[in-house]
Design a protein around this motif. Structure first.
Motif, PDB file in Angstrom:
ATOM      1  N   PRO A  49     -31.868 -44.233  15.799  1.00 44.80           N
ATOM      2  CA  PRO A  49     -31.007 -45.420  15.622  1.00 44.80           C
ATOM      3  C   PRO A  49     -31.055 -45.924  14.188  1.00 44.80           C
ATOM      4  CG  PRO A  49     -33.017 -45.995  16.782  1.00 44.80           C
ATOM      5  CD  PRO A  49     -33.017 -44.500  16.642  1.00 44.80           C
ATOM      6  N   ASP A  50     -30.011 -46.645  13.809  1.00 42.14           N
ATOM      7  CA  ASP A  50     -29.968 -47.264  12.483  1.00 42.14           C
ATOM      8  C   ASP A  50     -31.055 -48.325  12.382  1.00 42.14           C
ATOM      9  OD1 ASP A  50     -27.807 -45.783  11.546  1.00 42.14           O
ATOM     10  OD2 ASP A  50     -26.345 -47.196  12.368  1.00 42.14           O
ATOM     11  N   PRO A  51     -31.509 -48.615  11.151  1.00 36.62           N
ATOM     12  CA  PRO A  51     -32.539 -49.652  10.990  1.00 36.62           C
ATOM     13  C   PRO A  51     -31.986 -51.024  11.380  1.00 36.62           C
ATOM     14  CG  PRO A  51     -31.739 -48.917   8.858  1.00 36.62           C
ATOM     15  CD  PRO A  51     -31.122 -48.018   9.885  1.00 36.62           C
ATOM     16  N   MET A  52     -32.887 -51.943  11.690  1.00 39.91           N
ATOM     17  CA  MET A  52     -32.476 -53.283  12.112  1.00 39.91           C
ATOM     18  C   MET A  52     -31.731 -54.025  11.005  1.00 39.91           C
ATOM     19  SD  MET A  52     -33.397 -53.502  15.234  1.00 39.91           S
ATOM     20  CE  MET A  52     -33.246 -55.241  15.552  1.00 39.91           C
ATOM     21  N   ASP A  53     -32.081 -53.745   9.750  1.00 43.19           N
ATOM     22  CA  ASP A  53     -31.445 -54.456   8.640  1.00 43.19           C
ATOM     23  C   ASP A  53     -30.318 -53.639   8.005  1.00 43.19           C
ATOM     24  OD1 ASP A  53     -33.071 -52.527   7.528  1.00 43.19           O
ATOM     25  OD2 ASP A  53     -33.825 -53.817   5.919  1.00 43.19           O
ATOM     26  N   ALA A  54     -29.648 -52.795   8.790  1.00 39.76           N
ATOM     27  CA  ALA A  54     -28.548 -51.982   8.263  1.00 39.76           C
ATOM     28  C   ALA A  54     -27.421 -52.895   7.800  1.00 39.76           C
ATOM     29  CB  ALA A  54     -28.043 -51.011   9.326  1.00 39.76           C
ATOM     30  N   TYR A  55     -26.696 -52.439   6.776  1.00 38.09           N
ATOM     31  CA  TYR A  55     -25.556 -53.207   6.278  1.00 38.09           C
ATOM     32  C   TYR A  55     -24.524 -53.407   7.375  1.00 38.09           C
ATOM     33  CZ  TYR A  55     -27.071 -52.359   1.449  1.00 38.09           C
ATOM     34  OH  TYR A  55     -27.769 -52.333   0.283  1.00 38.09           O
ATOM     35  N   SER A  56     -23.928 -54.583   7.408  1.00 36.43           N
ATOM     36  CA  SER A  56     -22.791 -54.794   8.300  1.00 36.43           C
ATOM     37  C   SER A  56     -21.562 -54.224   7.600  1.00 36.43           C
ATOM     38  CB  SER A  56     -22.596 -56.288   8.597  1.00 36.43           C
ATOM     39  OG  SER A  56     -22.163 -56.962   7.419  1.00 36.43           O
ATOM     40  N   SER A  57     -20.453 -54.137   8.306  1.00 37.37           N
ATOM     41  CA  SER A  57     -19.243 -53.556   7.703  1.00 37.37           C
ATOM     42  C   SER A  57     -18.767 -54.381   6.510  1.00 37.37           C
ATOM     43  CB  SER A  57     -18.134 -53.434   8.745  1.00 37.37           C
ATOM     44  OG  SER A  57     -17.870 -54.699   9.321  1.00 37.37           O
ATOM     45  N   ASP A  58     -19.069 -55.682   6.486  1.00 36.81           N
ATOM     46  CA  ASP A  58     -18.672 -56.536   5.361  1.00 36.81           C
ATOM     47  C   ASP A  58     -19.571 -56.337   4.145  1.00 36.81           C
ATOM     48  OD1 ASP A  58     -16.799 -57.581   7.089  1.00 36.81           O
ATOM     49  OD2 ASP A  58     -18.015 -59.336   7.595  1.00 36.81           O
ATOM     50  N   GLU A  59     -20.796 -55.911   4.359  1.00 38.81           N
ATOM     51  CA  GLU A  59     -21.781 -55.802   3.278  1.00 38.81           C
ATOM     52  C   GLU A  59     -21.853 -54.421   2.644  1.00 38.81           C
ATOM     53  OE1 GLU A  59     -25.301 -58.736   4.809  1.00 38.81           O
ATOM     54  OE2 GLU A  59     -25.140 -56.774   5.777  1.00 38.81           O
ATOM     55  N   LEU A  60     -21.167 -53.432   3.208  1.00 40.03           N
ATOM     56  CA  LEU A  60     -21.296 -52.051   2.721  1.00 40.03           C
ATOM     57  C   LEU A  60     -20.977 -51.950   1.232  1.00 40.03           C
ATOM     58  CD1 LEU A  60     -19.723 -49.893   5.558  1.00 40.03           C
ATOM     59  CD2 LEU A  60     -22.089 -49.948   4.832  1.00 40.03           C
ATOM     60  N   PRO A  61     -21.830 -51.253   0.464  1.00 44.04           N
ATOM     61  CA  PRO A  61     -21.545 -51.032  -0.956  1.00 44.04           C
ATOM     62  C   PRO A  61     -20.361 -50.072  -1.116  1.00 44.04           C
ATOM     63  CG  PRO A  61     -23.832 -50.500  -0.423  1.00 44.04           C
ATOM     64  CD  PRO A  61     -23.123 -50.745   0.850  1.00 44.04           C
ATOM     65  N   GLU A  62     -19.861 -49.958  -2.323  1.00 48.69           N
ATOM     66  CA  GLU A  62     -18.760 -49.034  -2.618  1.00 48.69           C
ATOM     67  C   GLU A  62     -19.220 -47.601  -2.344  1.00 48.69           C
ATOM     68  OE1 GLU A  62     -15.646 -49.858  -3.545  1.00 48.69           O
ATOM     69  OE2 GLU A  62     -16.260 -51.948  -3.321  1.00 48.69           O
ATOM     70  N   VAL A  63     -18.291 -46.748  -1.955  1.00 47.06           N
ATOM     71  CA  VAL A  63     -18.605 -45.354  -1.638  1.00 47.06           C
ATOM     72  C   VAL A  63     -19.228 -44.654  -2.846  1.00 47.06           C
ATOM     73  CG1 VAL A  63     -17.601 -43.124  -0.997  1.00 47.06           C
ATOM     74  CG2 VAL A  63     -16.832 -45.208   0.139  1.00 47.06           C
ATOM     75  N   GLU A  64     -18.761 -44.969  -4.043  1.00 50.61           N
ATOM     76  CA  GLU A  64     -19.307 -44.343  -5.242  1.00 50.61           C
ATOM     77  C   GLU A  64     -20.786 -44.675  -5.410  1.00 50.61           C
ATOM     78  OE1 GLU A  64     -16.457 -46.224  -5.315  1.00 50.61           O
ATOM     79  OE2 GLU A  64     -15.041 -44.549  -5.425  1.00 50.61           O
ATOM     80  N   ALA A  65     -21.158 -45.913  -5.120  1.00 44.70           N
ATOM     81  CA  ALA A  65     -22.570 -46.315  -5.232  1.00 44.70           C
ATOM     82  C   ALA A  65     -23.411 -45.576  -4.197  1.00 44.70           C
ATOM     83  CB  ALA A  65     -22.699 -47.829  -5.047  1.00 44.70           C
ATOM     84  N   ILE A  66     -22.863 -45.405  -3.000  1.00 44.09           N
ATOM     85  CA  ILE A  66     -23.589 -44.681  -1.952  1.00 44.09           C
ATOM     86  C   ILE A  66     -23.739 -43.218  -2.343  1.00 44.09           C
ATOM     87  CG2 ILE A  66     -23.515 -43.938   0.460  1.00 44.09           C
ATOM     88  CD1 ILE A  66     -21.972 -46.579   1.037  1.00 44.09           C
ATOM     89  N   GLU A  67     -22.666 -42.614  -2.859  1.00 40.28           N
ATOM     90  CA  GLU A  67     -22.735 -41.210  -3.284  1.00 40.28           C
ATOM     91  C   GLU A  67     -23.745 -41.024  -4.403  1.00 40.28           C
ATOM     92  OE1 GLU A  67     -18.451 -39.186  -2.347  1.00 40.28           O
ATOM     93  OE2 GLU A  67     -18.558 -40.464  -4.118  1.00 40.28           O
ATOM     94  N   THR A  68     -23.780 -41.956  -5.352  1.00 42.42           N
ATOM     95  CA  THR A  68     -24.737 -41.867  -6.455  1.00 42.42           C
ATOM     96  C   THR A  68     -26.168 -41.972  -5.923  1.00 42.42           C
ATOM     97  OG1 THR A  68     -23.153 -42.837  -8.000  1.00 42.42           O
ATOM     98  CG2 THR A  68     -25.475 -42.944  -8.625  1.00 42.42           C
ATOM     99  N   ALA A  69     -26.410 -42.936  -5.043  1.00 42.15           N
ATOM    100  CA  ALA A  69     -27.748 -43.107  -4.475  1.00 42.15           C
ATOM    101  C   ALA A  69     -28.164 -41.881  -3.670  1.00 42.15           C
ATOM    102  CB  ALA A  69     -27.790 -44.361  -3.602  1.00 42.15           C
ATOM    103  N   ALA A  70     -27.226 -41.319  -2.890  1.00 40.82           N
ATOM    104  CA  ALA A  70     -27.540 -40.136  -2.086  1.00 40.82           C
ATOM    105  C   ALA A  70     -27.859 -38.945  -2.982  1.00 40.82           C
ATOM    106  CB  ALA A  70     -26.386 -39.811  -1.147  1.00 40.82           C
TER     107      ALA A  70
END
Length: 155
Positions: A49-70
């Protein structure tokens, strides 16, 4: 005989065989469709399961930031695996050395301050007191990041 064929184990085996046969037929009829279906299955499979403090749909960072972090995480994980392999290779020799000075390197051992529960003793105590099985809990899930090619969706 019919009862033997109805056991859950046999049913799983038969389902597995039927799935393998179906995959073989699909690979002959439409090989690309089978590969795409298996890739999508692997992408959509969630093992923890996802962590308890997972981002909500409103809080999600930009896809580019996620790709860079990944990408950074994947690169760091590769470096860590390479370093772990190098450490294991070196330890094969170093673990067998007696403590001492070797050239410019001092090889010594210090006792660890970490402790772990003695599960054998705990099990024996639980058995002796008739408490049943030792309660266990799952470890935290491991984060896994991998690069995948996502097929373009046709509209």
């Amino acid at each position: 005989m019919l009862q033997l064929l109805m056991t859950p184990r046999t049913a799983r085996t038969v389902r597995g065989l039927l799935g393998t046969v179906a995959d073989a037929v699909r690979s002959i009829v439409t090989p690309a469709a089978l590969v795409e279906a298996q890739q999508l299955e692997n992408i959509e499979t969630e093992t923890a399961p996802d962590p308890m403090d997972a981002y909500s749909s409103d809080e999600l960072p930009e896809v580019e930031a996620i790709e860079t972090a990944a990408a950074e995480y994947a690169a760091a994980a590769d470096q860590a695996r390479t370093a772990d392999r190098a450490k294991r290779k070196s330890r094969k020799l170093l673990d067998r050395l007696p403590a001492g000075l070797y050239g410019g390197w001092l090889v010594s051992r210090t006792p660890s301050s970490r402790q772990t529960a003695d599960l054998d003793a705990i099990r024996a105590t639980y058995e002796r007191l008739g408490l049943g099985d030792v309660p266990m809990k799952q470890s935290a899930p491991s984060l896994k990041v991998e690069r995948v090619d996502v097929p373009a969706l046709s509209v």
